[in-house]
Design a protein around this motif. Structure first.
Motif, PDB file in Angstrom:
ATOM      1  N   LYS A 170      29.597  75.989  66.411  1.00  0.00           N
ATOM      2  CA  LYS A 170      30.042  75.316  67.630  1.00  0.00           C
ATOM      3  C   LYS A 170      31.095  74.269  67.312  1.00  0.00           C
ATOM      4  O   LYS A 170      32.145  74.207  67.973  1.00  0.00           O
ATOM      5  CB  LYS A 170      28.847  74.680  68.340  1.00  0.00           C
ATOM      6  N   ARG A 171      30.828  73.451  66.324  1.00  0.00           N
ATOM      7  CA  ARG A 171      31.786  72.410  65.941  1.00  0.00           C
ATOM      8  C   ARG A 171      33.061  73.038  65.372  1.00  0.00           C
ATOM      9  O   ARG A 171      34.164  72.542  65.606  1.00  0.00           O
ATOM     10  CB  ARG A 171      31.144  71.475  64.912  1.00  0.00           C
ATOM     11  N   LEU A 172      32.919  74.142  64.648  1.00  0.00           N
ATOM     12  CA  LEU A 172      34.086  74.839  64.106  1.00  0.00           C
ATOM     13  C   LEU A 172      35.030  75.275  65.222  1.00  0.00           C
ATOM     14  O   LEU A 172      36.257  75.100  65.129  1.00  0.00           O
ATOM     15  CB  LEU A 172      33.638  76.053  63.293  1.00  0.00           C
ATOM     16  N   ALA A 173      34.473  75.808  66.298  1.00  0.00           N
ATOM     17  CA  ALA A 173      35.295  76.242  67.428  1.00  0.00           C
ATOM     18  C   ALA A 173      35.939  75.064  68.146  1.00  0.00           C
ATOM     19  O   ALA A 173      36.994  75.206  68.770  1.00  0.00           O
ATOM     20  CB  ALA A 173      34.458  77.061  68.403  1.00  0.00           C
ATOM     21  N   GLU A 174      35.313  73.882  68.045  1.00  0.00           N
ATOM     22  CA  GLU A 174      35.900  72.677  68.646  1.00  0.00           C
ATOM     23  C   GLU A 174      37.117  72.206  67.865  1.00  0.00           C
ATOM     24  O   GLU A 174      38.155  71.877  68.453  1.00  0.00           O
ATOM     25  CB  GLU A 174      34.855  71.561  68.724  1.00  0.00           C
ATOM     26  N   VAL A 175      36.998  72.187  66.540  1.00  0.00           N
ATOM     27  CA  VAL A 175      38.130  71.702  65.746  1.00  0.00           C
ATOM     28  C   VAL A 175      39.217  72.759  65.631  1.00  0.00           C
ATOM     29  O   VAL A 175      40.397  72.426  65.476  1.00  0.00           O
ATOM     30  CB  VAL A 175      37.681  71.223  64.345  1.00  0.00           C
ATOM     31  N   GLU A 176      38.839  74.044  65.705  1.00  0.00           N
ATOM     32  CA  GLU A 176      39.811  75.139  65.657  1.00  0.00           C
ATOM     33  C   GLU A 176      39.555  76.085  66.817  1.00  0.00           C
ATOM     34  O   GLU A 176      38.843  77.091  66.679  1.00  0.00           O
ATOM     35  CB  GLU A 176      39.732  75.860  64.311  1.00  0.00           C
ATOM     36  N   PRO A 177      40.115  75.780  67.987  1.00  0.00           N
ATOM     37  CA  PRO A 177      39.892  76.657  69.150  1.00  0.00           C
ATOM     38  C   PRO A 177      40.421  78.068  68.958  1.00  0.00           C
ATOM     39  O   PRO A 177      39.992  78.989  69.656  1.00  0.00           O
ATOM     40  CB  PRO A 177      40.635  75.923  70.281  1.00  0.00           C
ATOM     41  N   GLY A 178      41.328  78.260  68.001  1.00  0.00           N
ATOM     42  CA  GLY A 178      41.823  79.599  67.729  1.00  0.00           C
ATOM     43  C   GLY A 178      40.749  80.543  67.229  1.00  0.00           C
ATOM     44  O   GLY A 178      40.923  81.769  67.279  1.00  0.00           O
ATOM     45  N   LEU A 179      39.629  80.000  66.755  1.00  0.00           N
ATOM     46  CA  LEU A 179      38.527  80.828  66.257  1.00  0.00           C
ATOM     47  C   LEU A 179      37.420  81.000  67.300  1.00  0.00           C
ATOM     48  O   LEU A 179      36.369  81.560  66.986  1.00  0.00           O
ATOM     49  CB  LEU A 179      37.932  80.223  64.983  1.00  0.00           C
ATOM     50  N   ALA A 180      37.646  80.541  68.516  1.00  0.00           N
ATOM     51  CA  ALA A 180      36.585  80.578  69.524  1.00  0.00           C
ATOM     52  C   ALA A 180      36.092  82.003  69.790  1.00  0.00           C
ATOM     53  O   ALA A 180      34.887  82.233  69.946  1.00  0.00           O
ATOM     54  CB  ALA A 180      37.080  79.946  70.822  1.00  0.00           C
ATOM     55  N   ASP A 181      37.004  82.975  69.824  1.00  0.00           N
ATOM     56  CA  ASP A 181      36.599  84.354  70.106  1.00  0.00           C
ATOM     57  C   ASP A 181      35.839  84.991  68.958  1.00  0.00           C
ATOM     58  O   ASP A 181      35.158  86.013  69.147  1.00  0.00           O
ATOM     59  CB  ASP A 181      37.838  85.209  70.426  1.00  0.00           C
ATOM     60  N   ALA A 182      35.950  84.401  67.768  1.00  0.00           N
ATOM     61  CA  ALA A 182      35.270  84.961  66.594  1.00  0.00           C
ATOM     62  C   ALA A 182      34.094  84.101  66.146  1.00  0.00           C
ATOM     63  O   ALA A 182      33.484  84.386  65.115  1.00  0.00           O
ATOM     64  CB  ALA A 182      36.264  85.098  65.439  1.00  0.00           C
ATOM     65  N   ALA A 183      33.754  83.081  66.933  1.00  0.00           N
ATOM     66  CA  ALA A 183      32.736  82.123  66.501  1.00  0.00           C
ATOM     67  C   ALA A 183      31.388  82.773  66.235  1.00  0.00           C
ATOM     68  O   ALA A 183      30.649  82.360  65.330  1.00  0.00           O
ATOM     69  CB  ALA A 183      32.593  81.009  67.536  1.00  0.00           C
ATOM     70  N   ASP A 184      31.051  83.822  67.010  1.00  0.00           N
ATOM     71  CA  ASP A 184      29.743  84.453  66.818  1.00  0.00           C
ATOM     72  C   ASP A 184      29.663  85.249  65.521  1.00  0.00           C
ATOM     73  O   ASP A 184      28.583  85.684  65.121  1.00  0.00           O
ATOM     74  CB  ASP A 184      29.407  85.351  68.012  1.00  0.00           C
ATOM     75  N   LYS A 185      30.810  85.446  64.842  1.00  0.00           N
ATOM     76  CA  LYS A 185      30.831  86.157  63.554  1.00  0.00           C
ATOM     77  C   LYS A 185      30.831  85.198  62.375  1.00  0.00           C
ATOM     78  O   LYS A 185      30.911  85.626  61.225  1.00  0.00           O
ATOM     79  CB  LYS A 185      32.068  87.047  63.477  1.00  0.00           C
ATOM     80  N   ILE A 186      30.776  83.896  62.670  1.00  0.00           N
ATOM     81  CA  ILE A 186      30.899  82.877  61.639  1.00  0.00           C
ATOM     82  C   ILE A 186      29.657  81.987  61.675  1.00  0.00           C
ATOM     83  O   ILE A 186      29.230  81.538  62.741  1.00  0.00           O
ATOM     84  CB  ILE A 186      32.167  82.036  61.869  1.00  0.00           C
ATOM     85  N   ALA A 187      29.091  81.716  60.506  1.00  0.00           N
ATOM     86  CA  ALA A 187      27.905  80.865  60.442  1.00  0.00           C
ATOM     87  C   ALA A 187      28.256  79.386  60.511  1.00  0.00           C
ATOM     88  O   ALA A 187      27.518  78.576  61.069  1.00  0.00           O
ATOM     89  CB  ALA A 187      27.129  81.153  59.150  1.00  0.00           C
ATOM     90  N   GLY A 188      29.384  79.027  59.943  1.00  0.00           N
ATOM     91  CA  GLY A 188      29.800  77.626  59.875  1.00  0.00           C
ATOM     92  C   GLY A 188      30.808  77.463  58.769  1.00  0.00           C
ATOM     93  O   GLY A 188      31.309  78.448  58.210  1.00  0.00           O
ATOM     94  N   GLY A 189      31.115  76.220  58.448  1.00  0.00           N
ATOM     95  CA  GLY A 189      32.110  76.020  57.402  1.00  0.00           C
ATOM     96  C   GLY A 189      32.344  74.568  57.079  1.00  0.00           C
ATOM     97  O   GLY A 189      31.486  73.707  57.309  1.00  0.00           O
ATOM     98  N   VAL A 190      33.527  74.317  56.551  1.00  0.00           N
ATOM     99  CA  VAL A 190      33.928  72.978  56.130  1.00  0.00           C
ATOM    100  C   VAL A 190      35.272  72.676  56.773  1.00  0.00           C
ATOM    101  O   VAL A 190      36.199  73.491  56.707  1.00  0.00           O
ATOM    102  CB  VAL A 190      34.045  72.898  54.596  1.00  0.00           C
ATOM    103  N   TYR A 191      35.360  71.517  57.392  1.00  0.00           N
ATOM    104  CA  TYR A 191      36.619  71.067  57.985  1.00  0.00           C
ATOM    105  C   TYR A 191      37.196  69.967  57.111  1.00  0.00           C
ATOM    106  O   TYR A 191      36.540  68.969  56.832  1.00  0.00           O
ATOM    107  CB  TYR A 191      36.377  70.554  59.404  1.00  0.00           C
TER     108      TYR A 191
END
Length: 416
Positions: A170-191
Motif C-alpha cells: 500500500k505504501r509502495l503504491a503511494e510513493v510510486e503511483p506508477g506501480l498502482a496497477d501492479a501492487a497486488d503482484k508485489i509484497a513490498g519493498g524499500v523506498y
C-alpha cells in the motif's frame, strides 16, 4: 600538467572535468566517434547509492553456480577458454563471505553517496540537462519471503547512514503511483528518497561538450589506444593509431578493456567484462509509466523514466567480450514492462542494446596510482558505473593534485 585520459565514457569524461577544473591540460582519447558510445551508452539510468551492496556474497555464490546451467536467472555464466576468467572467478569466490561483502558495501556506499553529490554539483555548476529526476528509487520484491530476506541488505545500509523506508504494498503504491496497477503482484519493498535517475549518455556527451568549450579539454575521437611508452618509472607517451601523445600523467579508464590493457604493462588489474542488456521504449501514455526509478529485485530488472522514455535493464552475463544479442535476450524485460506498466509503452519502437560492464571481484572500483609514478587507474565501476563516475573522478583529481581527498580514502585508493 598535460594529462591524457584513456576513454571517453562517463567515467573518463567526468575525470576530465575535475582534472581540467584544477587547471590541467587534458586530452581524452576515444576509439568511438563521440563520448559514451561503449559501456556508458545505456544502463538502467539509476543513480543509486541504495544499490551499493556488493555483488559478492554467500547468496551470489549460489546464484553464480546456478548460472552455469540455468538461462532464466539474472546472472548467467558461460564457461570459456580465457584463463583470466577463472582467475577472476577465484577472486570473486573469495569475496563471497558476509564479512567481505559488508566491508566492500561500505566502501561502495561511501563513494556512491559522494558521487551523487558530485553529479548534482556538476549539474548546478554548468546547468546540464540529462533527463534527470530526483524523486527517489523503489526496490521491491514479489514475495514476502524475498522481501524478508532482501530487506536485510537495505537495513545494513540504513544502519550506516543511508536513509531508507521499508514499505508494504500500500505504501509502495503511494510513493510510486506508477506501480498502482501492479501492487497486488508485489509484497513490498524499500523506498530510498535520496536516490535519483538520469541518462548517463546524455550526461557524458553534454559534459564533454562543456569541457571542450569552457575548459579547453581536447577529445580525440576515432583514436585507438595501442599502448604506453615507458621510460624508467614513468609513462612518457601513449601510443595510438594516430601517433604518440606525450603526457605528464595518464589516466586509464578503458572500461571492460582496462584489465587486458593493464596486464600488457605488468599491472594485474582484476577487471573483467560482464554483459548487461537494456531496452529503451517511448512512453505512449506517460500517466501509466513510473514516476521514479525502480528495481524489481526478484527478476533483477532495474528501470528509469528518462523524459518520455522508459529504460529497463537486466542480466549479468559472464560471456567474455561478446557484445552480440538476440531478440530472446530481451524477452524478460518486455514481459516485466507489460506486467508492471500495462499500456504505457510502444514496444514496436524499442531500442535493444547489449554492452559490457567492467567488474571487479569485490565490486569496488580501482582508483589511484599504479606501478608507474604518473599512471593512474580509474576503472572497474561495474554495475554502479553511472552512479559512481562523478565521485571517482573528483576523488582521482584529489589524488593527482596531492591534496587530502574530500572523502575517506580507506578501502578506495588502489593498493596494487
Amino acid at each position: 600538467m598535460r594529462i591524457v585520459v584513456l576513454g571517453a565514457g562517463v567515467v573518463g569524461t567526468a575525470a576530465a572535468y575535475w582534472l581540467a577544473r584544477d587547471g590541467h591540460e587534458v586530452t581524452v582519447l576515444e576509439r568511438h566517434a563521440e563520448a559514451a558510445q561503449g559501456t556508458s551508452y545505456s544502463n538502467a539510468g539509476l543513480v543509486s547509492p541504495g544499490d551499493a551492496t556488493a555483488w559478492a556474497s554467500p547468496d551470489a555464490l549460489r546464484t553464480f553456480f546456478k548460472g552455469l546451467y540455468r538461462r532464466d536467472l539474472g546472472i548467467r555464466v558461460r564457461l570459456q577458454a580465457d584463463p583470466y576468467f577463472y582467475r577472476w572467478t577465484l577472486r570473486f569466490l573469495r569475496e563471497c563471505t558476509t564479512a567481505r561483502m559488508r566491508a566492500s558495501t561500505l566502501v561502495k556506499l561511501k563513494l556512491a553517496l559522494h558521487s551523487r553529490d558530485c553529479i548534482n554539483r556538476i549539474e548546478d555548476e554548468i546547468g546540464i540537462d540529462y533527463d534527470q529526476r530526483k524523486r527517489g528509487i523503489v526496490y521491491f520484491f514479489r514475495t514476502q519471503k524475498s522481501l524478508d530476506t532482501g530487506a536485510d541488505n537495505y537495513r545494513f545500509l540504513g544502519q550506516n547512514g543511508f536513509p531508507i523506508e521499508i514499505v508494504d504494498r500500500k505504501r509502495l503504491a503511494e510513493v510510486e503511483p506508477g506501480l498502482a496497477d501492479a501492487a497486488d503482484k508485489i509484497a513490498g519493498g524499500v523506498y530510498s528518497p535520496i536516490d535519483q535517475t538520469g541518462d548517463s549518455r546524455l550526461f557524458a556527451t553534454r559534459l564533454a561538450a562543456h569541457v571542450t568549450e569552457k575548459l579547453g579539454v581536447a577529445f580525440r575521437f576515432g583514436t585507438i589506444v595501442e599502448g604506453l611508452d615507458i621510460e624508467g618509472d614513468r609513462v612518457a607517451a601513449v601510443r595510438t593509431s594516430a601517433g604518440p601523445v606525450a603526457a605528464d600523467a595518464v589516466v586509464l579508464s578503458l572500461g571492460p578493456e582496462s584489465g587486458v590493457f593493464a596486464r600488457r604493462h605488468g599491472i594485474d588489474l582484476p577487471v573483467y567484462p560482464v554483459k548487461g542488456y537494456t531496452v529503451t521504449m517511448p512512453l505512449t501514455d506517460p500517466s501509466k509509466g513510473p514516476t521514479m526509478g525502480g528495481a524489481d529485485e526478484d527478476s533483477l530488472i532495474g528501470y528509469s523514466r528518462l523524459g518520455n522514455r522508459l529504460r529497463m535493464s537486466s542480466t549479468a552475463e559472464f560471456t567474455g567480450f561478446d557484445r552480440s544479442h538476440k531478440p530472446r535476450d530481451f524477452a524478460t524485460i518486455f514481459r516485466t514492462a507489460r506486467d508492471l506498466f500495462p499500456g504505457a509503452t510502444d514496444e514496436t519502437r524499442a531500442e535493444m542494446w547489449a554492452g559490457l560492464r567492467p567488474m571487479t571481484p569485490s565490486s569496488v572500483p580501482v582508483i589511484g596510482q599504479a606501478r608507474y609514478r604518473n599512471l593512474y587507474l580509474n576503472t572497474g565501476h561495474g554495475h554502479l558505473g553511472w552512479t559512481t563516475a562523478a565521485g571517482s573522478g573528483q576523488f582521482l583529481a584529489d589524488l593527482v593534485a596531492g591534496r587530502s581527498p574530500e572523502i575517506d580514502p580507506a578501502g578506495l585508493r588502489y593498493a596494487g
